[in-house]
Design a protein around this motif. Structure first.
Motif, PDB file in Angstrom:
ATOM      1  N   TRP A 229       0.836  -1.199   0.000  1.00 43.93           N
ATOM      2  CA  TRP A 229       0.000   0.000   0.000  1.00 43.93           C
ATOM      3  C   TRP A 229       0.871   1.249   0.000  1.00 43.93           C
ATOM      4  O   TRP A 229       1.941   1.276   0.635  1.00 43.93           O
ATOM      5  N   ASN A 230       0.410   2.267  -0.735  1.00 44.49           N
ATOM      6  CA  ASN A 230       1.029   3.591  -0.665  1.00 44.49           C
ATOM      7  C   ASN A 230       0.342   4.337   0.475  1.00 44.49           C
ATOM      8  O   ASN A 230      -0.833   4.688   0.377  1.00 44.49           O
ATOM      9  N   VAL A 231       1.075   4.558   1.564  1.00 40.50           N
ATOM     10  CA  VAL A 231       0.454   5.055   2.789  1.00 40.50           C
ATOM     11  C   VAL A 231       0.947   6.459   3.110  1.00 40.50           C
ATOM     12  O   VAL A 231       2.155   6.723   3.142  1.00 40.50           O
ATOM     13  N   VAL A 232       0.000   7.354   3.340  1.00 39.52           N
ATOM     14  CA  VAL A 232       0.281   8.726   3.785  1.00 39.52           C
ATOM     15  C   VAL A 232      -0.444   8.928   5.111  1.00 39.52           C
ATOM     16  O   VAL A 232      -1.660   8.732   5.188  1.00 39.52           O
ATOM     17  N   MET A 233       0.313   9.321   6.140  1.00 34.83           N
ATOM     18  CA  MET A 233      -0.293   9.424   7.462  1.00 34.83           C
ATOM     19  C   MET A 233       0.131  10.701   8.178  1.00 34.83           C
ATOM     20  O   MET A 233       1.300  11.111   8.104  1.00 34.83           O
ATOM     21  N   GLU A 234      -0.834  11.293   8.847  1.00 34.52           N
ATOM     22  CA  GLU A 234      -0.564  12.458   9.677  1.00 34.52           C
ATOM     23  C   GLU A 234       0.177  12.018  10.945  1.00 34.52           C
ATOM     24  O   GLU A 234       0.201  10.829  11.284  1.00 34.52           O
ATOM     25  N   PRO A 235       0.780  12.964  11.667  1.00 36.63           N
ATOM     26  CA  PRO A 235       1.517  12.615  12.885  1.00 36.63           C
ATOM     27  C   PRO A 235       0.630  11.925  13.917  1.00 36.63           C
ATOM     28  O   PRO A 235      -0.546  12.271  14.077  1.00 36.63           O
ATOM     29  N   ASP A 236       1.201  10.912  14.580  1.00 37.70           N
ATOM     30  CA  ASP A 236       0.532  10.232  15.703  1.00 37.70           C
ATOM     31  C   ASP A 236      -0.857   9.704  15.337  1.00 37.70           C
ATOM     32  O   ASP A 236      -1.799   9.809  16.126  1.00 37.70           O
ATOM     33  N   THR A 237      -0.979   9.139  14.139  1.00 38.79           N
ATOM     34  CA  THR A 237      -2.240   8.520  13.715  1.00 38.79           C
ATOM     35  C   THR A 237      -1.980   7.074  13.314  1.00 38.79           C
ATOM     36  O   THR A 237      -0.825   6.653  13.166  1.00 38.79           O
ATOM     37  N   TYR A 238      -3.051   6.305  13.126  1.00 41.83           N
ATOM     38  CA  TYR A 238      -2.889   4.911  12.708  1.00 41.83           C
ATOM     39  C   TYR A 238      -3.937   4.545  11.678  1.00 41.83           C
ATOM     40  O   TYR A 238      -4.976   5.202  11.555  1.00 41.83           O
ATOM     41  N   LYS A 239      -3.651   3.448  10.936  1.00 42.27           N
ATOM     42  CA  LYS A 239      -4.586   2.896   9.967  1.00 42.27           C
ATOM     43  C   LYS A 239      -4.581   1.377  10.095  1.00 42.27           C
ATOM     44  O   LYS A 239      -3.534   0.766  10.352  1.00 42.27           O
ATOM     45  N   ASP A 240      -5.759   0.759   9.906  1.00 43.68           N
ATOM     46  CA  ASP A 240      -5.895  -0.691   9.974  1.00 43.68           C
ATOM     47  C   ASP A 240      -5.952  -1.282   8.571  1.00 43.68           C
ATOM     48  O   ASP A 240      -6.560  -0.701   7.656  1.00 43.68           O
ATOM     49  N   PHE A 241      -5.330  -2.441   8.409  1.00 40.62           N
ATOM     50  CA  PHE A 241      -5.244  -3.114   7.115  1.00 40.62           C
ATOM     51  C   PHE A 241      -5.641  -4.576   7.267  1.00 40.62           C
ATOM     52  O   PHE A 241      -5.476  -5.172   8.335  1.00 40.62           O
ATOM     53  N   SER A 242      -6.156  -5.159   6.182  1.00 45.22           N
ATOM     54  CA  SER A 242      -6.439  -6.592   6.151  1.00 45.22           C
ATOM     55  C   SER A 242      -6.189  -7.106   4.735  1.00 45.22           C
ATOM     56  O   SER A 242      -6.304  -6.358   3.760  1.00 45.22           O
ATOM     57  N   TYR A 243      -5.845  -8.386   4.646  1.00 43.52           N
ATOM     58  CA  TYR A 243      -5.622  -9.000   3.331  1.00 43.52           C
ATOM     59  C   TYR A 243      -5.773 -10.508   3.459  1.00 43.52           C
ATOM     60  O   TYR A 243      -5.543 -11.094   4.527  1.00 43.52           O
ATOM     61  N   THR A 244      -6.180 -11.153   2.359  1.00 38.98           N
ATOM     62  CA  THR A 244      -6.433 -12.590   2.349  1.00 38.98           C
ATOM     63  C   THR A 244      -5.750 -13.238   1.152  1.00 38.98           C
ATOM     64  O   THR A 244      -5.818 -12.726   0.030  1.00 38.98           O
ATOM     65  N   TYR A 245      -5.079 -14.366   1.399  1.00 38.80           N
ATOM     66  CA  TYR A 245      -4.432 -15.157   0.351  1.00 38.80           C
ATOM     67  C   TYR A 245      -5.015 -16.568   0.330  1.00 38.80           C
ATOM     68  O   TYR A 245      -5.442 -17.090   1.374  1.00 38.80           O
ATOM     69  N   VAL A 246      -5.000 -17.183  -0.853  1.00 31.57           N
ATOM     70  CA  VAL A 246      -5.381 -18.579  -1.024  1.00 31.57           C
ATOM     71  C   VAL A 246      -4.223 -19.322  -1.676  1.00 31.57           C
ATOM     72  O   VAL A 246      -3.590 -18.815  -2.616  1.00 31.57           O
ATOM     73  N   TRP A 247      -3.926 -20.508  -1.154  1.00 26.90           N
ATOM     74  CA  TRP A 247      -2.914 -21.402  -1.733  1.00 26.90           C
ATOM     75  C   TRP A 247      -3.583 -22.725  -2.071  1.00 26.90           C
ATOM     76  O   TRP A 247      -4.439 -23.190  -1.315  1.00 26.90           O
ATOM     77  N   PRO A 248      -3.220 -23.361  -3.213  1.00 30.16           N
ATOM     78  CA  PRO A 248      -2.187 -22.914  -4.152  1.00 30.16           C
ATOM     79  C   PRO A 248      -2.723 -21.889  -5.146  1.00 30.16           C
ATOM     80  O   PRO A 248      -3.926 -21.807  -5.377  1.00 30.16           O
ATOM     81  N   LYS A 249      -1.785 -21.114  -5.696  1.00 27.16           N
ATOM     82  CA  LYS A 249      -2.157 -20.116  -6.697  1.00 27.16           C
ATOM     83  C   LYS A 249      -2.636 -20.803  -7.958  1.00 27.16           C
ATOM     84  O   LYS A 249      -3.582 -20.359  -8.604  1.00 27.16           O
ATOM     85  N   THR A 250      -1.935 -21.884  -8.322  1.00 26.05           N
ATOM     86  CA  THR A 250      -2.324 -22.711  -9.460  1.00 26.05           C
ATOM     87  C   THR A 250      -2.262 -24.163  -9.027  1.00 26.05           C
ATOM     88  O   THR A 250      -1.663 -24.495  -8.010  1.00 26.05           O
ATOM     89  N   SER A 251      -2.837 -25.033  -9.820  1.00 23.61           N
ATOM     90  CA  SER A 251      -2.867 -26.450  -9.460  1.00 23.61           C
ATOM     91  C   SER A 251      -1.491 -27.080  -9.474  1.00 23.61           C
ATOM     92  O   SER A 251      -1.260 -28.123  -8.878  1.00 23.61           O
ATOM     93  N   SER A 252      -0.518 -26.428 -10.148  1.00 23.65           N
ATOM     94  CA  SER A 252       0.829 -26.995 -10.255  1.00 23.65           C
ATOM     95  C   SER A 252       1.777 -26.467  -9.196  1.00 23.65           C
ATOM     96  O   SER A 252       2.923 -26.867  -9.134  1.00 23.65           O
ATOM     97  N   SER A 253       1.310 -25.527  -8.339  1.00 18.57           N
ATOM     98  CA  SER A 253       2.187 -24.948  -7.324  1.00 18.57           C
ATOM     99  C   SER A 253       2.518 -25.985  -6.267  1.00 18.57           C
ATOM    100  O   SER A 253       1.643 -26.562  -5.655  1.00 18.57           O
ATOM    101  N   SER A 254       3.812 -26.227  -6.047  1.00 19.34           N
ATOM    102  CA  SER A 254       4.220 -27.207  -5.043  1.00 19.34           C
ATOM    103  C   SER A 254       5.534 -26.853  -4.382  1.00 19.34           C
ATOM    104  O   SER A 254       6.130 -27.678  -3.707  1.00 19.34           O
ATOM    105  N   SER A 255       6.031 -25.619  -4.598  1.00 18.72           N
ATOM    106  CA  SER A 255       7.303 -25.222  -4.004  1.00 18.72           C
ATOM    107  C   SER A 255       7.185 -25.135  -2.494  1.00 18.72           C
ATOM    108  O   SER A 255       6.193 -24.654  -1.964  1.00 18.72           O
ATOM    109  N   THR A 256       8.210 -25.635  -1.794  1.00 17.38           N
ATOM    110  CA  THR A 256       8.178 -25.631  -0.346  1.00 17.38           C
ATOM    111  C   THR A 256       9.478 -25.079   0.205  1.00 17.38           C
ATOM    112  O   THR A 256      10.549 -25.482  -0.201  1.00 17.38           O
ATOM    113  N   ALA A 257       9.374 -24.143   1.151  1.00 15.86           N
ATOM    114  CA  ALA A 257      10.554 -23.547   1.753  1.00 15.86           C
ATOM    115  C   ALA A 257      10.216 -23.048   3.136  1.00 15.86           C
ATOM    116  O   ALA A 257       9.048 -22.986   3.520  1.00 15.86           O
TER     117      ALA A 257
END
Length: 304
Positions: A229-257
């Protein structure tokens, strides 16, 4: 085969190899090290809600449990620790514990041949929980540049959702979904501008939602489109964020680390070479394949 022709092929291959390396280096952004104590944006109130479907391919009952420690290269050199908020179905106490100070280890049994879906929520405690912190890029350079340098913003960290399969190959993860929430606070006494990346992002996964709407940074980490996110904030303020991911991205994804902020590590603990400065499919094989192709073209052009 004529010696002069062999020399020509070798020269062409070396030049092509040099061009590939140069383009890789030129396209990678260099992070210049900062003073963590002077960073204006800090992250807190981090939570993770995970839903995962697992199949037991073994012929007897097995167990898996929640991990309450995450290595994410925090600015204060600590690990990220989690408390279990809730589970569905109810988790049971495991026979051994890695994190007794966090309440002990809890998980689930899974019968032979069974496919089980579990959901649980973890709340960060300490750094990035009630204590504001952030992820640093451990590969940042301490060199001095002048008169201009880039400002890439706050770093994120990555992990592989199906790492359990490395620890126990008979437990097959069919689907993984993770929803993360966090808070960014501007601790400065001035208005601040900058890019904030998701503090934790899964490899080979698809970003399905974000609030506020994020853009995708697919250049910072291996096989990872990290929410940013491109975030611009005034002094002594806060912002809340949320995000969701699903795995696998494709049926062939199998990398593990293993989890980290930059360097890929396989399940055995070794660091593979890759087709960028730090990440991707094995870079050695990528280069060898390229050289074979170049040599083949050169042979076809000069030897026949």
């Amino acid at each position: 085969m004529n010696l002069d022709k062999i020399s020509i092929i070798l020269i062409i291959s070396i030049v092509a190899f040099s061009g590939i390396i140069s383009s890789e280096v030129a396209s990678a952004e260099t992070w210049v090290a900062e003073d963590p104590t002077a960073t204006s944006y800090k992250i807190s109130h981090l939570t993770a809600t995970i839903t995962v479907t697992i199949k037991n391919n073994n012929d007897h009952v097995q167990y898996f449990k929640m991990s309450q420690v995450y290595q994410g290269s925090l600015a204060d050199d600590s690990t990220l620790k989690w408390l279990i908020d809730w589970t569905d179905p109810t988790a049971v106490k495991m026979v051994k514990s890695r994190s007794p100070e966090l309440g002990g280890d809890y998980g689930w049994p899974i019968k032979a041949g069974e496919t089980k879906t579990v959901c649980f929520k973890l709340n960060a405690i300490g750094s990035m929980g009630e204590i504001p912190s952030y992820i640093v890029n451990i590969d940042s350079t301490n060199k001095t540049y002048w008169p201009l340098i880039n400002e890439p913003g706050l770093m994120g960290s990555w992990f592989t959702p199906n790492e359990l399969e490395v620890l126990n190959p008979t437990l097959d993860i069919k689907k993984w979904t993770g929803r993360f929430t966090f808070r960014v606070t501007n601790i400065d006494d001035q208005k601040v501008y900058g890019i904030v990346r998701a503090p934790i992002a899964p490899v080979n996964s698809k970003l399905t939602s974000s609030n506020p709407n994020a853009f995708i940074d697919d250049e910072t980490m291996v096989s990872t489109g990290i929410a940013a996110w491109n975030v611009v904030m005034e002094p002594d303020t806060y912002k809340d964020f949320s995000y969701t991911y699903v795995w696998p991205k494709t049926s062939s994804s199998s990398s593990t680390a293993q989890a980290g902020s930059q360097t890929l590590t396989t399940g055995s603990g070794s660091s593979p070479s890759v087709p960028s400065k730090q990440t991707g499919v094995p870079y050695g094989l990528f280069i060898v394949g390229t050289l074979v192709t170049v040599a083949g073209v050169a042979y076809a052009r000069f030897m026949r």
